[in-house]
Design an enzyme around this catalytic site. Structure first.
Site, PDB file in Angstrom:
ATOM      1  N   ASP A   1       0.860  -1.186   0.000  1.00 18.64           N
ATOM      2  CA  ASP A   1       0.000   0.000   0.000  1.00 18.64           C
ATOM      3  C   ASP A   1       0.893   1.230   0.000  1.00 18.64           C
ATOM      4  O   ASP A   1       1.968   1.234   0.603  1.00 18.64           O
ATOM      5  CB  ASP A   1      -1.000   0.004   1.158  1.00 18.64           C
ATOM      6  CG  ASP A   1      -0.351  -0.107   2.528  1.00 18.64           C
ATOM      7  OD1 ASP A   1      -0.131   0.941   3.161  1.00 18.64           O
ATOM      8  OD2 ASP A   1      -0.079  -1.239   2.984  1.00 18.64           O
TER       9      ASP A   1
ATOM     10  N   ASP B   1      -9.507   2.962   6.227  1.00 18.03           N
ATOM     11  CA  ASP B   1      -8.395   2.879   7.172  1.00 18.03           C
ATOM     12  C   ASP B   1      -8.827   3.478   8.507  1.00 18.03           C
ATOM     13  O   ASP B   1      -8.962   4.699   8.643  1.00 18.03           O
ATOM     14  CB  ASP B   1      -7.206   3.637   6.580  1.00 18.03           C
ATOM     15  CG  ASP B   1      -5.964   3.595   7.452  1.00 18.03           C
ATOM     16  OD1 ASP B   1      -6.079   3.295   8.658  1.00 18.03           O
ATOM     17  OD2 ASP B   1      -4.876   3.898   6.940  1.00 18.03           O
TER      18      ASP B   1
ATOM     19  N   GLU C   1      -7.618   3.779  12.148  1.00 17.20           N
ATOM     20  CA  GLU C   1      -6.545   3.634  13.145  1.00 17.20           C
ATOM     21  C   GLU C   1      -6.475   4.861  14.044  1.00 17.20           C
ATOM     22  O   GLU C   1      -5.406   5.241  14.524  1.00 17.20           O
ATOM     23  CB  GLU C   1      -5.206   3.373  12.460  1.00 17.20           C
ATOM     24  CG  GLU C   1      -4.846   4.329  11.335  1.00 17.20           C
ATOM     25  CD  GLU C   1      -3.522   3.981  10.671  1.00 17.20           C
ATOM     26  OE1 GLU C   1      -2.516   3.808  11.401  1.00 17.20           O
ATOM     27  OE2 GLU C   1      -3.485   3.876   9.434  1.00 17.20           O
TER      28      GLU C   1
END
Length: 255
Positions: A55, A140, A142
């Site tokens: 990525d 994503d 996080e």
């Protein structure tokens, strides 16, 4: 104190100092090798995990996609957007050139808890084209974990809102990328229908801890490949949990 006793103590002190310096030297060398990616805690078997990928974001700078394609990589997730309005400045180039180089290509959005799910999905949709053979979009997650209470539930609701909007637009169930901490704080106990992409740089993902299977494993954030020129020297390395046939179904949205 006798002369012999003094000499023995002096020698013992010197030996202890030398030992301490040696230990510090070994620790410093280990830390250096770890930081620079020369030591990796994980080395997934290519026989078990043949489908491998990376990525990337603008931090990798200009990417030589044909060069990366020569390094036994099958797929790439490219950062497209973040929050409600940030757009990765290299996304369009990366998306176009990675496709040309033959990668299975997907895009990810970096979730920010302070913006609504619809705002963030809209930002992503405004940047990422619908492409039939693209990988499912990835969210994503996080962000720092809020203590139990209303604010955490607001964040969970925004994650759910964003995922639902992405699925409706692209026609594929999105992937959730997350860390163990964020998984425990926001994902665990819900979102079971969404494939899990877990970051675990010290060991194989712990399915007992997660309470479910994972689909993609980011096993290193200190990968060292050739083909990019940005200030970020490292690149994230991933494997898919399955063979090529399973990966083809995932790519088609048949998870």
């Amino acid at each position: 104190m006798s002369r012999n006793s003094f000499l023995r103590k002096t020698r013992a002190g010197r030996a202890a100092s030398l030992f301490a310096l040696a230990v510090l030297g070994v620790c410093a060398a280990f830390a250096f090798c770890l930081y620079t990616g020369r030591i990796q805690f994980n080395s997934p078997s290519r026989a078990v995990f043949p489908v491998r990928g990376i990525d990337v974001s603008h931090h990798q700078g200009a990417v030589d996609w044909p060069e990366l394609a020569r390094q036994d990589l099958r797929f790439v997730y490219i950062k497209a957007t973040e929050g409600g309005d940030f757009k990765d400045p290299r996304f369009a180039d990366n998306w176009r050139e990675a496709n040309k180089a033959g990668f299975a290509v997907g895009a990810y959005h970096f979730f920010l808890p302070g913006r609504t799910g619809l705002e963030q999905a809209g930002n992503f949709i405004g940047s990422v084209p619908r492409q039939a053979d693209a990988l499912p979009p990835a969210l994503d997650v996080e962000c720092p974990v809020e203590p139990p209470g209303p604010q955490r539930e607001i964040v969970r609701a925004r994650i759910a809102e964003c995922l639902a909007r992405l699925e409706a637009h692209y026609g594929k169930i999105p992937v959730i990328y997350t860390t163990y901490e964020a998984y425990a704080g926001y994902i665990h106990g819900g979102f079971a229908r969404y494939p899990l992409w877990i970051r675990s740089v010290f060991s194989t993902p712990d399915t007992a801890m997660l309470g479910r299977e994972w689909l993609i494993w980011q096993y290193s954030s200190r990968g060292r490949l050739t083909g990019y020129s940005g200030r970020e020297r490292f690149i994230d390395l991933n494997v898919f949990n399955g063979k090529e046939e399973a990966f083809a179904r995932f790519r088609a949205g048949e998870f």
